[in-house]
Motif scaffolding. Structure first.
Motif, PDB file in Angstrom:
ATOM      1  N   LEU A   1      12.889 -51.203  26.878  1.00 31.89           N
ATOM      2  CA  LEU A   1      14.309 -51.218  26.526  1.00 31.89           C
ATOM      3  C   LEU A   1      14.528 -51.934  25.198  1.00 31.89           C
ATOM      4  O   LEU A   1      15.339 -51.495  24.368  1.00 31.89           O
ATOM      5  CB  LEU A   1      15.118 -51.897  27.636  1.00 31.89           C
ATOM      6  CG  LEU A   1      15.212 -51.155  28.979  1.00 31.89           C
ATOM      7  CD1 LEU A   1      15.994 -51.987  29.992  1.00 31.89           C
ATOM      8  CD2 LEU A   1      15.866 -49.801  28.805  1.00 31.89           C
TER       9      LEU A   1
ATOM     10  N   GLU B   1      13.411 -49.632  22.373  1.00 34.16           N
ATOM     11  CA  GLU B   1      14.417 -48.591  22.112  1.00 34.16           C
ATOM     12  C   GLU B   1      15.574 -49.159  21.290  1.00 34.16           C
ATOM     13  O   GLU B   1      16.078 -48.526  20.357  1.00 34.16           O
ATOM     14  CB  GLU B   1      14.940 -48.035  23.440  1.00 34.16           C
ATOM     15  CG  GLU B   1      13.934 -47.234  24.241  1.00 34.16           C
ATOM     16  CD  GLU B   1      13.857 -45.796  23.769  1.00 34.16           C
ATOM     17  OE1 GLU B   1      14.572 -45.443  22.816  1.00 34.16           O
ATOM     18  OE2 GLU B   1      13.061 -45.025  24.338  1.00 34.16           O
ATOM     19  N   GLU B   2      15.969 -50.371  21.658  1.00 35.25           N
ATOM     20  CA  GLU B   2      17.076 -51.030  20.938  1.00 35.25           C
ATOM     21  C   GLU B   2      16.676 -51.304  19.492  1.00 35.25           C
ATOM     22  O   GLU B   2      17.461 -51.088  18.545  1.00 35.25           O
ATOM     23  CB  GLU B   2      17.435 -52.327  21.662  1.00 35.25           C
ATOM     24  CG  GLU B   2      18.663 -53.024  21.131  1.00 35.25           C
ATOM     25  CD  GLU B   2      18.966 -54.285  21.925  1.00 35.25           C
ATOM     26  OE1 GLU B   2      18.394 -55.352  21.604  1.00 35.25           O
ATOM     27  OE2 GLU B   2      19.763 -54.213  22.872  1.00 35.25           O
TER      28      GLU B   2
ATOM     29  N   ALA C   1      20.695 -46.757  21.477  1.00 38.91           N
ATOM     30  CA  ALA C   1      21.566 -47.615  22.298  1.00 38.91           C
ATOM     31  C   ALA C   1      21.070 -47.737  23.724  1.00 38.91           C
ATOM     32  O   ALA C   1      21.201 -48.790  24.350  1.00 38.91           O
ATOM     33  CB  ALA C   1      23.000 -47.072  22.288  1.00 38.91           C
ATOM     34  N   THR C   2      20.495 -46.642  24.246  1.00 40.97           N
ATOM     35  CA  THR C   2      20.052 -46.642  25.642  1.00 40.97           C
ATOM     36  C   THR C   2      18.693 -45.973  25.763  1.00 40.97           C
ATOM     37  O   THR C   2      18.223 -45.285  24.853  1.00 40.97           O
ATOM     38  CB  THR C   2      21.049 -45.899  26.552  1.00 40.97           C
ATOM     39  OG1 THR C   2      21.119 -44.528  26.133  1.00 40.97           O
ATOM     40  CG2 THR C   2      22.420 -46.543  26.517  1.00 40.97           C
ATOM     41  N   HIS C   3      18.088 -46.168  26.930  1.00 46.47           N
ATOM     42  CA  HIS C   3      16.824 -45.523  27.277  1.00 46.47           C
ATOM     43  C   HIS C   3      17.102 -44.606  28.463  1.00 46.47           C
ATOM     44  O   HIS C   3      17.462 -45.067  29.545  1.00 46.47           O
ATOM     45  CB  HIS C   3      15.775 -46.575  27.641  1.00 46.47           C
ATOM     46  CG  HIS C   3      14.484 -46.005  28.135  1.00 46.47           C
ATOM     47  ND1 HIS C   3      13.653 -45.254  27.340  1.00 46.47           N
ATOM     48  CD2 HIS C   3      13.885 -46.077  29.358  1.00 46.47           C
ATOM     49  CE1 HIS C   3      12.582 -44.894  28.031  1.00 46.47           C
ATOM     50  NE2 HIS C   3      12.712 -45.381  29.269  1.00 46.47           N
TER      51      HIS C   3
ATOM     52  N   GLN D   1      23.921 -47.059  32.173  1.00 48.60           N
ATOM     53  CA  GLN D   1      24.886 -46.203  31.486  1.00 48.60           C
ATOM     54  C   GLN D   1      24.783 -44.824  32.151  1.00 48.60           C
ATOM     55  O   GLN D   1      23.844 -44.077  31.896  1.00 48.60           O
ATOM     56  CB  GLN D   1      24.549 -46.105  29.991  1.00 48.60           C
ATOM     57  CG  GLN D   1      24.552 -47.431  29.267  1.00 48.60           C
ATOM     58  CD  GLN D   1      25.930 -48.079  29.249  1.00 48.60           C
ATOM     59  OE1 GLN D   1      26.941 -47.389  29.201  1.00 48.60           O
ATOM     60  NE2 GLN D   1      25.965 -49.407  29.291  1.00 48.60           N
TER      61      GLN D   1
ATOM     62  N   TYR E   1      19.672 -46.569  30.574  1.00 49.38           N
ATOM     63  CA  TYR E   1      19.720 -48.033  30.735  1.00 49.38           C
ATOM     64  C   TYR E   1      19.642 -48.693  29.371  1.00 49.38           C
ATOM     65  O   TYR E   1      19.060 -48.154  28.423  1.00 49.38           O
ATOM     66  CB  TYR E   1      18.557 -48.513  31.609  1.00 49.38           C
ATOM     67  CG  TYR E   1      18.671 -48.112  33.053  1.00 49.38           C
ATOM     68  CD1 TYR E   1      19.292 -48.933  33.983  1.00 49.38           C
ATOM     69  CD2 TYR E   1      18.151 -46.893  33.487  1.00 49.38           C
ATOM     70  CE1 TYR E   1      19.388 -48.562  35.313  1.00 49.38           C
ATOM     71  CE2 TYR E   1      18.240 -46.509  34.818  1.00 49.38           C
ATOM     72  CZ  TYR E   1      18.863 -47.355  35.727  1.00 49.38           C
ATOM     73  OH  TYR E   1      18.981 -46.984  37.027  1.00 49.38           O
ATOM     74  N   GLN E   2      20.196 -49.903  29.299  1.00 41.96           N
ATOM     75  CA  GLN E   2      20.034 -50.717  28.100  1.00 41.96           C
ATOM     76  C   GLN E   2      19.802 -52.164  28.507  1.00 41.96           C
ATOM     77  O   GLN E   2      20.111 -52.572  29.637  1.00 41.96           O
ATOM     78  CB  GLN E   2      21.262 -50.609  27.197  1.00 41.96           C
ATOM     79  CG  GLN E   2      22.531 -51.206  27.767  1.00 41.96           C
ATOM     80  CD  GLN E   2      23.716 -51.012  26.833  1.00 41.96           C
ATOM     81  OE1 GLN E   2      24.406 -50.001  26.902  1.00 41.96           O
ATOM     82  NE2 GLN E   2      23.940 -51.993  25.960  1.00 41.96           N
TER      83      GLN E   2
END
Length: 640
Positions: free
Chosen positions: A14, A17-18, A23-25, A49, A54-55
């Protein structure tokens, strides 16, 4: 809280990704790691989300920062090099951290390896005792604080609800054959389930887990969506507080479908169980484990008194001694042919008693070699199981309601009940309620745990631990042990764990059992020992009475309480002064006869609790200990 290597890898993904600007995975529908992200989300370490992205949350970022800092100091490898399915944090690890915290950061012998393997320890030189101690380092303290500050969310869907309904109620190696590893992880992540120390051989339901289990077993189940979560519990609380008129028809219908509300729009049995879960989520859970202990000879004495009262015979000490000796001779003759069959029949004290029965012809001498009637009486009075009262000119004894219940429970199966065994059950009601494996084994030996979980006997003694009145009592051996309390329980680390222990070791163990049951010490899950607040104050109060055979008895405390009530307190001197004419009133308030009052007053003066005409600082400290115990167990209002 539960953090395994898979959770840490997911947090790292996560974060990656950020960092890459996403913004999210997002997860695919068949992603095998979905349950990992679900567990992170329930613990507040990731944010969902909808529908499947997810974030990283603030708490998740904090956890990653701690891991990176530990790697920078070479305490742990990088996350991607952690062993597969390695448990970094779990119920057992958090309990080990908590136990060390109670001991001012010192780590116990049972949990040294598990905490060191996670980079949570450091070596400290004790200059006073000239030895090396293993203590929590700043990361051990940081992870303990992290878990304290991030409470998981309760949310149980239909599949998990169905699995919980069919699971074993605890104190077993596997909850149910059909329960998956993912469902177990979800329960642990939500603080519904905990694993024993040190190896996680058995699981127990926490207080919250037991409440959820009860709610779902009593019809709180639906194959649709959420079966139990916090918004639902809030609606139930509204119903309980304000009635069904404040709820919408849709809310009522949903609660009825789940089985929490009946056809009359009243709470069902499942609804009341769910409200208990809600209450546990809202309030602080107790820190200290309550427990209870009684020895087999004490049970025999209770039974002796019960029989004498039923036969309308005297219950003074002479009569009790005569009848009890005959009962114990009969009991130990029956043991001669079956020594060694069970743990409680092969203890050193029993072996000695059986052997001496053949050698010593006088039964009174045999009894007095092994037991002390006065000590047995004081031990029973300390838990309000019997009370002394006047029978004409002599002091006799009567069972209390609780004492009578113990006689009934032990009928046909007289046995020791240790504080170690009882706290295996009651610790589930406390914060981070994780039992030690040897506690569970002791509870099984004493028949407090069976194949179906906690037995009726187990529930009886757990209830006594929480609700029985405690009166101050201390033998000389207990007082000496309290004053010189060792750091740990010793090499055997657990009552009854070594069948070859000596007689002195068994007596020492039982002294510890009694001290813990009365609320003066805590024996922690990592085998360390600490004095409670009451135990610290008691150690100071009893310092001038160590030469007495019984430095503290309930009767002595009654006399001191009567003196304080009658006399005049001088705050600066911390003394209560008595005028000559006030002694008669103190005697009346104590409930003792004239000779018994004078005898106890003499003992109080020998113990430096009372001066010539004063209640001393030590006497006031002793009464302060009783007030502490009353407050902790909330029994002051129950006292006669």
């Amino acid at each position: 809280m539960l953090l395994a290597s898979a959770h840490l890898i997911a947090l790292q993904e996560l974060a990656a990704e950020e960092a890459a600007g996403h913004a999210t995975h997002s997860l695919a529908e068949d992603d095998s790691q979905e349950h990992i992200y679900r567990e992170l989300e329930l613990q507040g370490l990731a944010l969902l989300q909808p529908p499947r992205a997810y974030q990283l949350s603030y708490a998740g970022r904090e956890a990653l920062d701690l891991m990176r800092a530990m790697h920078a100091e070479n305490l742990l490898p990088t996350i991607d090099r952690l062993e597969h399915n390695w448990r970094f944090l779990g119920s057992d690890i958090l309990a080990a951290l908590h136990a060390a915290t109670l001991k001012k950061g010192q780590v116990g012998p049972v949990t040294v390896d598990m905490l060191r393997a996670r980079g949570f320890t450091k070596q400290v030189q004790d200059t006073l005792e000239k030895r090396q101690l293993t203590c929590l380092n700043r990361y051990g303290e940081a992870w303990r604080d992290f878990a304290e500050h991030h409470r998981p969310r309760l949310e149980i869907y239909g599949d998990l609800a169905n699995a919980i309904r069919h699971m074993h109620p605890g104190y077993a190696q596997k909850p149910a054959a059909q329960m998956t590893a993912e469902q177990l992880a979800l329960m642990e992540a939500m603080n519904l389930l905990a694993w024993s120390i040190p190896e996680g051989d058995n699981y127990v339901l926490t207080a919250l887990g037991q409440a959820v289990y009860d709610a779902l077993r009593k019809e709180g189940y639906s194959p649709l969506d959420v079966a139990l979560d916090e918004p639902l519990l809030q609606v139930l609380a509204e119903l309980a507080d304000k009635g069904s008129s404040v709820l919408t028809p849709e809310q009522i219908a949903s609660l009825q479908l789940l089985g929490y509300v009946d056809a009359d729009e009243k709470l069902s049995a499942a609804g009341y169980a769910a409200l208990k879960a809600y209450s546990l989520l809202q309030k602080e859970v107790p820190e200290k484990t309550r427990t209870f202990a009684i020895t087999e000879p004490e049970v025999e004495l209770l039974t002796t008194i019960d029989h004498l009262v039923q036969e309308h015979k005297p219950t003074n000490k002479e009569a009790l001694h005569r009848v009890l000796v005959n009962r114990m001779v009969k009991r130990y003759r029956a043991l001669e042919g079956r020594r060694g069959r069970t743990l409680r029949e092969r203890t050193p004290l029993k072996r000695q008693a059986v052997a001496l029965l053949e050698q010593v012809k006088e039964h009174d001498e045999w009894f007095n070699t092994n037991w002390d009637l006065e000590e047995l009486l004081v031990g029973l009075e300390a838990f309000d199981l019997l009370r002394a009262e006047m029978e004409g000119r002599n002091m006799g004894y009567r069972l209390t309601f609780t004492g009578q219940k113990i006689v009934e429970e032990q009928e046909g199966n007289t046995r020791d009940i240790s504080a170690t065994a009882v706290k295996a059950l009651t610790i589930a009601e406390t914060h981070l309620g994780v039992p030690a494996q040897w506690w569970i084994e002791q509870a099984r030996e004493e028949e407090l745990i069976g194949t179906g979980g906690i037995t009726a006997s187990g529930r009886f003694y757990a209830n006594l631990a929480n609700h029985c009145i405690r009166r101050l009592a201390l033998t000389r051996e207990e007082a000496e042990l309290l004053e010189q309390l060792p750091d740990t329980e010793g090499e055997s680390c657990g009552f009854g764990s070594n069948s070859r222990e000596g007689l002195d070791e068994e007596k020492r163990n039982w002294a510890l059992e009694k001290l813990e049951a009365r609320g003066f010490i805590d024996r922690l899950v990592d085998c360390q020992m600490i004095r409670t607040e009451a135990g610290q104050l008691l150690t100071r109060a009893v310092s001038g009475a160590m030469h007495l055979g019984h430095p503290i008895t309930p009767t002595l405390v009654r006399v001191l309480a009567a003196i304080r009530q009658v006399g005049t307190l001088y705050v600066k001197e911390r003394k209560v002064r008595m005028q000559p004419h006030q002694w008669e009133e103190a005697e009346r308030l104590s409930g003792l006869g004239e000779s018994e009052f004078r005898e106890m007053l003499h003992v109080a003066r020998m113990g430096q609790y009372v001066g010539e005409a004063t209640l001393t600082e030590a006497g006031l400290d002793l009464l302060a200990v009783q007030e502490l115990i009353d407050k902790e167990y909330s029994v002051a209002a129950k006292r006669p």
